[in-house]
Write a protein that holds these residues in place. Structure first.
Motif, short mmCIF file in Angstrom:
data_model
loop_
_atom_site.label_atom_id
_atom_site.label_comp_id
_atom_site.label_asym_id
_atom_site.label_seq_id
_atom_site.Cartn_x
_atom_site.Cartn_y
_atom_site.Cartn_z
N GLN A 1 1.28 -1.21 -0.13
CA GLN A 1 -0.19 -0.07 -0.07
C GLN A 1 0.60 1.46 0.19
OE1 GLN A 1 -1.76 -1.01 3.89
NE2 GLN A 1 -3.97 -1.40 2.11
N ASP A 2 2.21 1.38 1.06
CA ASP A 2 2.48 2.20 0.74
C ASP A 2 3.48 2.63 -0.58
OD1 ASP A 2 2.27 2.55 3.47
OD2 ASP A 2 3.89 1.32 3.76
N LEU A 3 3.82 1.21 -1.41
CA LEU A 3 4.28 1.42 -2.15
C LEU A 3 3.57 2.33 -3.89
CD1 LEU A 3 6.51 0.69 -5.20
CD2 LEU A 3 5.81 -1.36 -4.78
N ALA A 4 1.89 1.24 -3.37
CA ALA A 4 1.68 2.19 -4.41
C ALA A 4 0.81 3.48 -4.15
CB ALA A 4 0.00 1.14 -4.17
N ALA A 5 1.28 3.95 -2.94
CA ALA A 5 0.91 5.68 -2.77
C ALA A 5 2.06 6.02 -2.99
CB ALA A 5 1.00 5.82 -1.22
N GLN A 6 3.43 5.49 -2.91
CA GLN A 6 4.03 6.33 -4.09
C GLN A 6 4.49 6.58 -5.44
OE1 GLN A 6 6.01 7.86 -2.19
NE2 GLN A 6 5.55 7.40 -0.44
N ILE A 7 4.00 4.95 -6.35
CA ILE A 7 3.84 5.25 -7.21
C ILE A 7 3.06 6.18 -7.88
CG2 ILE A 7 2.67 3.35 -9.33
CD1 ILE A 7 4.47 1.38 -7.67
N GLY A 8 2.01 6.65 -7.50
CA GLY A 8 0.64 7.12 -7.73
C GLY A 8 1.33 9.18 -7.62
N ALA A 9 2.38 8.84 -6.50
CA ALA A 9 2.55 10.42 -6.47
C ALA A 9 2.98 10.41 -7.26
CB ALA A 9 3.29 10.73 -4.81
N ILE A 10 3.84 10.00 -7.91
CA ILE A 10 5.27 9.97 -8.99
C ILE A 10 4.01 10.94 -10.51
CG2 ILE A 10 6.81 9.65 -7.75
CD1 ILE A 10 6.52 7.09 -10.51
N GLY A 11 3.01 9.70 -10.33
CA GLY A 11 2.12 9.92 -11.65
C GLY A 11 2.31 8.92 -12.10
N GLY A 12 2.99 7.02 -11.65
CA GLY A 12 2.61 6.21 -11.95
C GLY A 12 1.49 5.23 -12.16
N ASP A 13 1.54 3.84 -12.42
CA ASP A 13 0.47 3.44 -11.98
C ASP A 13 0.75 2.84 -11.02
OD1 ASP A 13 -2.18 1.54 -12.16
OD2 ASP A 13 -0.69 0.78 -14.12
N PRO A 14 -0.60 3.12 -9.50
CA PRO A 14 -0.21 2.13 -8.42
C PRO A 14 -0.75 1.31 -8.33
CG PRO A 14 -1.77 4.33 -8.58
CD PRO A 14 -1.31 3.74 -9.34
N THR A 15 -1.45 0.16 -9.54
CA THR A 15 -1.25 -1.22 -9.44
C THR A 15 0.24 -2.04 -9.53
OG1 THR A 15 -2.02 -1.65 -11.95
CG2 THR A 15 -3.94 -1.07 -10.02
N LEU A 16 0.79 -1.41 -10.23
CA LEU A 16 2.15 -2.08 -10.32
C LEU A 16 2.78 -2.12 -9.26
CD1 LEU A 16 3.83 0.47 -13.73
CD2 LEU A 16 2.72 -2.39 -13.46
N ALA A 17 2.37 -1.59 -8.37
CA ALA A 17 3.46 -2.13 -6.74
C ALA A 17 3.13 -3.53 -6.82
CB ALA A 17 2.10 -1.47 -6.07
N ASN A 18 1.84 -4.40 -7.16
CA ASN A 18 1.98 -5.70 -6.71
C ASN A 18 3.49 -6.60 -7.96
OD1 ASN A 18 -0.45 -6.98 -5.58
ND2 ASN A 18 -1.16 -5.70 -7.08
N GLU A 19 4.16 -5.42 -8.46
CA GLU A 19 5.08 -5.90 -9.35
C GLU A 19 6.15 -6.74 -8.23
OE1 GLU A 19 6.37 -6.54 -11.96
OE2 GLU A 19 4.04 -6.63 -13.07
N ALA A 20 6.35 -5.69 -6.57
CA ALA A 20 6.99 -6.08 -5.41
C ALA A 20 6.30 -8.08 -4.76
CB ALA A 20 7.01 -4.94 -4.79
N SER A 21 5.14 -7.77 -5.52
CA SER A 21 5.16 -9.31 -4.08
C SER A 21 5.61 -10.40 -4.17
CB SER A 21 3.19 -9.64 -4.70
OG SER A 21 2.55 -8.22 -4.86
N THR A 22 5.38 -11.10 -3.10
CA THR A 22 6.24 -12.19 -3.26
C THR A 22 5.57 -14.02 -3.37
OG1 THR A 22 8.14 -12.98 -1.75
CG2 THR A 22 6.72 -12.20 -0.72
N PHE A 23 6.18 -14.34 -2.81
CA PHE A 23 5.95 -15.98 -3.06
C PHE A 23 4.46 -16.32 -1.75
CE2 PHE A 23 10.51 -16.28 -4.75
CZ PHE A 23 10.11 -16.76 -6.12
N ALA A 24 4.52 -17.38 -2.16
CA ALA A 24 3.48 -18.14 -0.78
C ALA A 24 4.04 -18.32 -0.11
CB ALA A 24 2.71 -19.28 -1.76
N PRO A 25 4.07 -18.47 1.56
CA PRO A 25 4.85 -19.27 2.72
C PRO A 25 5.30 -20.00 2.81
CG PRO A 25 2.85 -17.69 3.16
CD PRO A 25 2.05 -17.68 2.39
N GLY A 26 5.95 -20.42 3.05
CA GLY A 26 7.49 -22.05 2.93
C GLY A 26 6.28 -22.12 3.84
N GLN A 27 7.64 -23.84 4.32
CA GLN A 27 7.17 -24.29 5.74
C GLN A 27 8.71 -24.55 6.41
OE1 GLN A 27 5.00 -26.28 6.79
NE2 GLN A 27 6.05 -26.41 8.02
N VAL A 28 8.11 -23.40 7.19
CA VAL A 28 9.39 -22.67 8.57
C VAL A 28 10.17 -24.26 8.94
CG1 VAL A 28 9.95 -21.93 11.16
CG2 VAL A 28 8.01 -20.82 9.09
#
Length: 405
Positions: free
Chosen positions: A158-185
Motif C-alpha cells: 500500500q505504501d508502494l502504491a501511494a508512492q507510485i501514484g504520487a510520481i504519476g505512475g500506475d499504482p497497480t504496479l505495486a503488485n510487481e513487488a509481491s512475493t511467493f506463497a509462504p514456505g514451511q518453517v
C-alpha cells in the motif's frame, strides 16, 4: 528469500559494463534473487546513467549482507545496499523525467531480500538515510512465512502504491513487488516456494504464476487516492501526470459524505444542547448555570473532536496527527505532510495529505491495535480531508480536529 549456502562468484568487469544484464555468478543451493528479473533489468538501466558509488548490479542488493558486499561498491553497510541502489536509480530516472524508471526503482526497493532460512526476516537499513523521500518511505518485503508478514507485506504494498501514484505512475504496479506463497518453517533445504532463472526477462515469479499479489486493483488505487495531490506531486517532481485522479473511488466519496453527516449530527446535538442551556441560564438558577457551563464545555469539546471521539481509543499510539512542515524530517526540499509521531507512524513525507492520513489509519489497525471506534473515526477523517480539497496547514488541521486533536 531463502538461502542456506551462499557461493557467490562475481565477474566484476562484466557486471560493471553498461548494457550487460546477465548476472554471472555460480548457482547457489537455493537462490531466488532472479525471480523478479524484470524489475532488476529496469533498475539496471537507470543505475547505469550515473553510478558514483560503483554499485556493481541491482542483483546484489537482494542478497544477504555477506554476499551483497561483493557488489556493494562504496556502500559500507551491505544491509543498506538495496535502498542505496533504489535511491540512485530513482535520482537518475527523476533527472531524466522517466516515470517508468522511477516506478521500477520504487518497486525494487520493496522487493524481498534473501535470508538464511524459511521464515527469517531480513535486516532493515538503519545506517543510511535515503536522499529521495519516496524511497525513504518504503522498506523491503519480508519472507512470507515470517511473523506478521501477511499484514506487513500488504502495508508495504500500500505504501508502494501511494508512492507510485504520487510520481504519476500506475499504482497497480505495486503488485510487481509481491512475493511467493509462504514456505514451511523448518524446511531443511531452506528453499520454500521459490524460483530462480537468470534468463527469464519477465521474471520467473511472473512466468510461472508464483507471485501472490498483496493487493487487488481497487486496493492499490485506494492506497494512492487523492488525485489532485498526486498530480501536484508529479508536477513538483518535474514528472508526467498519469491521471491518478481515478484513484478517488465512490467508496471514498461515500465515506466523506458519512463523515460530513456525522459532523453535522454532532454539531446539531451541540446546538440543541447549547440552546437548552441558554434557556436554563435565563431561569436564574445558579445550580443550573453551573451545570450548563460544564455542559457547554463538553459540547465544545465534542464539536472539536467530532462524532464518537469520546469513545475512541487509539491503542498504543497516542498521537495519530498529521504535521504540515516547511522542512520535513526526511530532507524533502519543499513543504509537505508527515506524521507527527514518526516512531509509531514511520513514513516519508508526502505532498498529498491522503498518503499520510491513509497510512496513519492503517497503522492504527496493524500496529497500534486501536479500537473500532478510533479506526472508523480515522477512516472518516481520512475520507473527509481527501474530499475537502483543503491544502497545507488547513488540511492538516481538518484531519487532526476530526480525530479530536
Amino acid at each position: 528469500m531463502k538461502q542456506s549456502i551462499i557461493a557467490l562468484s562475481l565477474v566484476g568487469a562484466v557486471l560493471g559494463r553498461p548494457g550487460v544484464n546477465r548476472y554471472n555468478f555460480e548457482k547457489r543451493e537455493v537462490p531466488q534473487e532472479h525471480a523478479h528479473r524484470n524489475v532488476n533489468l529496469e533498475v539496471s538501466k537507470s543505475l547505469q546513467l550515473d553510478n558514483p558509488d560503483n554499485i556493481q548490479d541491482p542483483i546484489f542488493g537482494l542478497l544477504g549482507a555477506a554476499a551483497a558486499k561483493a557488489g556493494a561498491g562504496n556502500i559500507a553497510d551491505a544491509d543498506c545496499l538495496q535502498q542505496a541502489t533504489a535511491d540512485q536509480a530513482f535520482t537518475n530516472a527523476k533527472a531524466a523525467g522517466d516515470v517508468n524508471g522511477m516506478t521500477f526503482a520504487l518497486i525494487y526497493r520493496a522487493l524481498e531480500r534473501n535470508t538464511g532460512s524459511v521464515g527469517l526476516a531480513s535486516v532493515p537499513c538503519t545506517s543510511i538515510q535515503a536522499v529521495n523521500p519516496e524511497i525513504a518511505a518504503l522498506q523491503q518485503h519480508q519472507d512470507p512465512a515470517s511473523d506478521g508478514a501477511a499484514a506487513l507485506n500488504k502495508q508495504i504494498a500500500q505504501d508502494l502504491a501511494a508512492q507510485i501514484g504520487a510520481i504519476g505512475g500506475d499504482p497497480t504496479l505495486a503488485n510487481e513487488a509481491s512475493t511467493f506463497a509462504p514456505g514451511q518453517v523448518g524446511d531443511p533445504t531452506a528453499k520454500g516456494n521459490t524460483c530462480d532463472d537468470d534468463t527469464d526477462d519477465a521474471g520467473c515469479i511472473n512466468s510461472l504464476g508464483l507471485r501472490v499479489d498483496d493487493l487487488t486493483a481497487d486496493e492499490a488505487l485506494a492506497a494512492a487516492q487523492g488525485g489532485a495531490g498526486a498530480g501536484n506531486a508529479a508536477a513538483a517532481n518535474g514528472t508526467a501526470n498519469a491521471g491518478s485522479g481515478k484513484a478517488n473511488s465512490g467508496k471514498a466519496n461515500q465515506n466523506a459524505s458519512n463523515a460530513a453527516a456525522d459532523a453535522c449530527n454532532a454539531n446539531s446535538g451541540t446546538a440543541a444542547n447549547n440552546a437548552g442551556n441558554a434557556g436554563n441560564a435565563a431561569s436564574g438558577s445558579a445550580s443550573n448555570n453551573a451545570g450548563n457551563a460544564a455542559a457547554d464545555a463538553g459540547n465544545a469539546a465534542n464539536a472539536t473532536a467530532g462524532a464518537g471521539a469520546g469513545a475512541a481509543s487509539f491503542g498504543s499510539c497516542s498521537d495519530p496527527t498529521v504535521t504540515f512542515s516547511q522542512a520535513p524530517s526526511d530532507g524533502r526540499q519543499e513543504a509537505a505532510f508527515e506524521a507527527t509521531d514518526l516512531t509509531n507512524f514511520p513514513h516519508g513525507s508526502a505532498l498529498n495529505i491522503g498518503v499520510i492520513s491513509s497510512f496513519i489509519c492503517d497503522q492504527l489497525v496493524n500496529k497500534c491495535k486501536a479500537d473500532q471506534a478510533a479506526v472508523d473515526q480515522c477512516d472518516q477523517a481520512d475520507a473527509a480531508v481527501k474530499a475537502s480539497g483543503l491544502k497545507g496547514q488547513a488540511a492538516a488541521d481538518s484531519f487532526n480536529q476530526a480525530l479530536g486533536f
